[in-house]
Design a protein around this motif. Structure first.
Motif, short mmCIF file in Angstrom:
data_model
loop_
_atom_site.label_atom_id
_atom_site.label_comp_id
_atom_site.label_asym_id
_atom_site.label_seq_id
_atom_site.Cartn_x
_atom_site.Cartn_y
_atom_site.Cartn_z
N ALA A 149 0.77 -1.13 -0.09
CA ALA A 149 0.10 -0.02 -0.07
C ALA A 149 0.86 1.30 0.07
O ALA A 149 0.44 2.27 -0.75
N CYS A 150 1.97 1.41 0.91
CA CYS A 150 2.87 2.66 0.63
C CYS A 150 3.51 2.65 -0.65
O CYS A 150 3.54 3.72 -1.02
N LEU A 151 3.88 1.59 -1.21
CA LEU A 151 4.54 1.79 -2.80
C LEU A 151 3.59 2.46 -3.63
O LEU A 151 3.83 3.44 -4.25
N ALA A 152 2.32 2.04 -3.57
CA ALA A 152 1.12 2.60 -4.22
C ALA A 152 1.09 4.05 -3.82
O ALA A 152 0.47 4.93 -5.06
N LEU A 153 0.92 4.38 -2.89
CA LEU A 153 0.42 5.61 -2.35
C LEU A 153 1.57 6.69 -2.27
O LEU A 153 1.44 7.85 -2.46
N PHE A 154 2.78 6.32 -2.32
CA PHE A 154 3.82 7.20 -2.07
C PHE A 154 5.03 7.04 -3.15
O PHE A 154 6.18 6.95 -2.84
N GLU A 155 4.54 7.15 -4.32
CA GLU A 155 5.41 6.93 -5.61
C GLU A 155 6.36 8.27 -5.64
O GLU A 155 7.41 8.01 -6.41
N ASP A 156 5.81 9.33 -5.10
CA ASP A 156 6.78 10.39 -5.24
C ASP A 156 7.21 11.03 -3.81
O ASP A 156 7.87 12.18 -3.86
N ASN A 157 7.37 10.17 -2.94
CA ASN A 157 7.70 10.65 -1.68
C ASN A 157 8.67 9.61 -1.41
O ASN A 157 8.50 8.33 -1.00
N ARG A 158 10.10 9.89 -0.81
CA ARG A 158 11.18 8.91 -0.66
C ARG A 158 10.83 8.32 0.64
O ARG A 158 11.04 7.15 0.68
N ALA A 159 10.74 8.98 1.69
CA ALA A 159 10.20 8.28 2.88
C ALA A 159 9.31 7.31 2.86
O ALA A 159 9.47 6.44 3.43
N GLY A 160 7.99 7.66 2.26
CA GLY A 160 7.06 6.87 2.14
C GLY A 160 7.34 5.58 1.44
O GLY A 160 6.99 4.51 1.71
N PHE A 161 7.86 5.78 0.28
CA PHE A 161 8.09 4.85 -0.65
C PHE A 161 9.17 3.56 0.04
O PHE A 161 9.30 2.66 -0.08
N TYR A 162 10.34 4.41 0.55
CA TYR A 162 11.55 3.56 1.23
C TYR A 162 10.59 2.81 2.48
O TYR A 162 11.08 1.73 2.64
N THR A 163 9.71 3.27 3.16
CA THR A 163 9.02 2.53 4.26
C THR A 163 8.28 1.38 3.58
O THR A 163 8.40 0.47 4.30
N GLY A 164 7.67 1.65 2.45
CA GLY A 164 7.05 0.69 2.14
C GLY A 164 8.06 -0.73 1.58
O GLY A 164 7.68 -2.11 1.95
N LEU A 165 9.09 -0.22 0.93
CA LEU A 165 10.20 -1.34 0.72
C LEU A 165 10.60 -2.13 1.97
O LEU A 165 10.64 -3.25 1.94
N PHE A 166 10.81 -1.24 3.20
CA PHE A 166 11.04 -1.72 4.32
C PHE A 166 9.98 -2.86 4.84
O PHE A 166 10.33 -3.89 5.35
N LEU A 167 8.69 -2.52 4.82
CA LEU A 167 7.59 -3.43 5.32
C LEU A 167 7.74 -4.74 4.12
O LEU A 167 7.30 -5.66 5.01
#
Length: 547
Positions: free
Chosen positions: A105-123
């Motif tokens: 869900a984080c990857l889909a929602l934060f495609e242009d936000n580095r912190a949100g996208f990398y949080t998705g990768l971590f999860l």
């Protein structure tokens, strides 16, 4: 030491709960490979790396990708520990699957936000890694000695299913990324992961659930190792203890050095004692590697001191774990080659020509270089039945009974040959000639044949080689081999950014890409020879549970 069973077991039926696990795995693998196979192309062209000069984005995208893979194969340690100590396999798989869904869900929602996208990768790394050792061993738990002859069929089917999901993900995800954008391209795998979780939950009343030990089993690998290292022997000292402590000291020293330089550089100072390219992931992995190597040597030196306080079977099983650790260590170069098909080979494909003009090229299906990754799972689905129905029977009729370890050694060698071919393709690209993307078919064929020989074989091998109390640590060590394989990629990429190394590469007359391809090929072929030498002396075990 346990001996290999020589009598044929009674024929038992296939467990009825297996389809739920297989269905879960097919959807989960689609979700994982769907996001993984577009990660590098997305990062190279995304705003997330917009702060870097264009020439550096490919290198950073590769670093992010391999750091992510390292996390995926590191977190099995956590999942295995929680399962064994507290929750059991079923509950641990279910809860980590929900974390996995949140990451998508984080990857889909934060495609242009580095912190949100990398949080998705971590999860995703946490969720995928947390369930990874458990699903395979959970499959094994559904069998006993009466139907273990069915286990090889299911392990092969399990691996075939992984690639069934990966095949469609590899074809569809790059097109979704190009035509509908990253939100949809990352969102569809997230929906599949939710479906995977649902399918797994639906089979909850049918599974064989081996209860967790809650730390009460006195004969776990950790307990046997601790006894061996701390036990004293009259007049013999404790050399193994000091070797293990050296590994622990190096582990602590590396992490402290990295922490100190991070604090100093955050305040604008210089930290000459630590390479700037050695980020937390590289530092932590090197520290863990030294801890495992020195700890394993120390335990081996004093393992017999655990006899008396632990059963002979437990001590022999602990020694089997250490032997397997060497096997897995020699496999790590295979993973350094295999996982670069989603980074180095995709970037190589971007410099090649898609042969739409050829009548035989499926232009209606393959339009992006990243879609060439679909060849890997497609070939796996063809090679596994070919090996089982044609190749292995023919070899047996010719008098060649190829063992599991021999298959794995040959698999490493085939991966090395694949990278020799990839290097030759790179030489053609470097010469300025227009090079068809179709040429990547040959290295994919060689690499995939090697993968089937290594990975599909190792799933069964890893489960069968240790007693029930030690299956968790075996599976965790198996997945750590992938972590260290990707570590070699990060360390090599960091090394070639050194000016002195770059000058040495230039003197060979090869481009950086071509040089690295031939380097990795030689690395794998050398380890294949070492693996073959070690396999000749390895004593096989048989540790399926009793009926």
């Amino acid at each position: 030491m346990s001996t290999v069973t020589t009598t044929a077991p009674a024929a038992g039926r296939m467990p009825r709960q297996i389809p739920y696990i297989i269905g879960n795995e097919a959807c989960e693998r689609f979700s994982f490979y769907g996001m993984r196979n577009i990660l590098v192309p997305f990062l190279v062209s995304s705003v997330l790396l917009g702060y870097l000069p264009e020439a550096e984005r490919e290198g950073m995208a590769k670093d992010v990708f391999h750091s992510f893979v390292i996390g995926v194969y590191f977190f099995p340690l956590l999942g295995g520990w929680l399962s064994d100590r507290f929750f059991g396999k079923y509950d641990t798989i279910l809860w980590f699957s929900l974390i996995y869904c949140a990451g998508h869900a984080c990857l889909a929602l934060f495609e242009d936000n580095r912190a949100g996208f990398y949080t998705g990768l971590f999860l995703i790394a946490l969720g995928s890694g947390g369930i990874k050792p458990l699903v395979v061993s959970f499959v094994g738990d559904q069998f006993d000695k009466t139907n273990k002859d069915k286990a090889k069929v299911v392990f092969d089917a399990f691996y075939w299913t992984i690639n069934f999901g990966s095949f469609f993900a590899s074809l569809l995800a790059p097109r979704l990324l190009r035509e509908l954008g990253p939100a949809v391209a990352f969102g569809v795998p997230g929906a599949l992961m939710f479906l995977a979780t649902l399918i797994f939950w639906m089979g909850r009343g049918r599974y064989v659930r081996v209860p967790p030990t809650h730390g009460r089993d006195p004969d776990t690998f950790g307990n046997v190792a601790r006894t061996a290292l701390t036990a004293s022997a009259p007049g013999r000292g404790r050399p193994g203890w000091w070797v293990a402590m050296l590994g622990a000291a190096l582990f602590a020293l590396i992490l402290l050095a990295w922490t100190a330089q991070a604090v100093v550089r955050a305040t604008g100072g210089e930290a000459p004692w630590w390479p700037e390219s050695f980020d937390f992931v590289k530092s932590a992995c090197v520290a863990l590697l030294l801890l495992i190597v020195f700890g394993g040597i120390g335990i081996w030196m004093q393992l017999d001191r655990a006899r008396g306080r632990h059963s002979d079977a437990a001590v022999d099983s602990a020694r089997a774990v250490l032997r397997i650790l060497i096997v897995f260590g020699l496999i790590t170069p295979f993973w350094s080659l295999f996982d670069q098909k989603a980074s180095t080979w995709v970037l190589q494909g971007n410099a090649m020509r898609v042969p739409h003009e050829a009548w035989w090229w499926p232009s209606w299906l393959v339009t992006e270089p990243a879609q060439m990754q679909a060849l890997n799972p497609l070939l796996v689905m063809l090679i596994i039945p070919f090996n089982n129905l044609v190749l292995y029977p023919v070899l047996r009729r010719m008098g060649f009974a190829v063992t599991a370890l021999q298959r794995m050694g040959w698999g490493i060698a085939f991966a090395g040959l694949a990278w020799v071919v990839a290097g030759l393709i790179q030489l053609q690209i470097d010469s300025g000639a227009s090079t068809s993307l179709a040429w990547q078919t040959l290295p994919y064929l060689l690499l995939t044949f090697g993968e089937v020989l290594v990975s599909a074989t190792a799933l069964e091998f890893a489960y069968s080689q240790a007693t029930l109390a030690m299956k968790g640590v075996i599976m965790a060590l198996w997945y750590l081999s992938v972590t260290f394989g990707n570590l070699w990629v990060l360390l090599t990429n960091a090394a070639v950014r050194n000016e002195a190394v770059m000058r040495q590469i230039a003197q060979t007359g090869l481009s950086e890409n071509a040089f690295l391809m031939f380097f990795f090929a030689a690395f794998a072929l050398l380890c294949a020879a070492a693996f073959a030498a070690y396999a000749r002396r390895y004593p096989m075990q048989d540790h399926y549970r009793s009926a």
